[in-house]
Design an enzyme around this catalytic site. Sequence first.
Site, short mmCIF file in Angstrom:
data_model
loop_
_atom_site.label_atom_id
_atom_site.label_comp_id
_atom_site.label_asym_id
_atom_site.label_seq_id
_atom_site.Cartn_x
_atom_site.Cartn_y
_atom_site.Cartn_z
N LEU A 1 0.87 -1.17 0.00
CA LEU A 1 0.00 0.00 0.00
C LEU A 1 0.91 1.21 0.00
CD1 LEU A 1 -2.70 -0.94 2.70
CD2 LEU A 1 -2.98 -0.93 0.21
N ASP A 2 0.60 2.21 -0.81
CA ASP A 2 1.50 3.36 -0.86
C ASP A 2 1.40 4.19 0.42
OD1 ASP A 2 -0.50 5.45 -1.15
OD2 ASP A 2 -0.74 4.82 -3.21
N LYS A 3 2.29 5.11 0.56
CA LYS A 3 2.42 5.89 1.79
C LYS A 3 1.12 6.61 2.16
CE LYS A 3 5.55 9.36 3.81
NZ LYS A 3 6.74 10.21 3.54
N ASP A 4 0.36 7.02 1.16
CA ASP A 4 -0.85 7.79 1.40
C ASP A 4 -2.12 6.94 1.39
OD1 ASP A 4 0.58 10.22 1.56
OD2 ASP A 4 0.69 10.29 -0.63
N THR A 5 -1.95 5.61 1.49
CA THR A 5 -3.09 4.70 1.55
C THR A 5 -3.04 3.94 2.87
OG1 THR A 5 -3.10 4.43 -0.85
CG2 THR A 5 -4.26 2.76 0.43
#
Length: 249
Positions: free
Chosen positions: A112-116
């Site tokens: 999951l990316d940093k903003d998810t």
Amino acid sequence: MSKVPTLRLDRLLANMGYGSRREVQSLVDAGLVTLDGVEIEDSDRRIAVTRDLSERMRIQGKPLDPPPGLALMLHKPLGITCSHKEAGPLVYGLLPERWRRRDPAISTIGRLDKDTSGLLLMTDDGALLHRIISPRANISKRYRVTLDRPLRGDEAEIFAAGTLMLEGEDKPLLPARLEVMSSTSATLTLTEGRYHQVRRMFAALGNHVTALHRDRIGGLALPEDLEPGRYRLLGEADLAQVLPRAAGG
């Protein structure tokens, strides 16, 4: 029926992050390692690595960490990166310090990316990891999406058609299911995992994702009582919800 693997005690504990083999031997010599309530006297004793070993073995009076083959779910918070190497806070920093020294290492199953935020699976079982991330597994992943602008009304039809092309790619996306929650929120269920796919799908239709949260992988849902930054070990029944027969090898 598969044969239960065995390992020398000193190697098993060293691989689980309890220290070097010499340090493990010191624990044994001090009578600090027990199995079924009985002190183990030899650090080179071979131990059957069974699923219930953490219930039967004690190290300094405390239950053994989960033996090799562990799997867990983590409620990933925002601002945390799924990486072993990148700068800044990493998901591995949310696990017990000793677990970060394990061999084989614990890895994320996908990212999951940093903003998810949301449901992230992790394991030290390479075979399980590859079975889950394999495109042939066709495992669904559901995301809760918050948007900057109201939905147009045709997104569900476009996403379900399996014809949407992302910028810079030459292969259309597989069909995805959109369920509208409000004018600016929805859930989106995918079976792919292309780079920033959800954000790019909405960008292709002129919208911008302002918040993204994964709440389900296959049939496994993120529990409502699992707070951000916390984790929970998974059993065979949990893994079977993610991938049928995943827990059975």
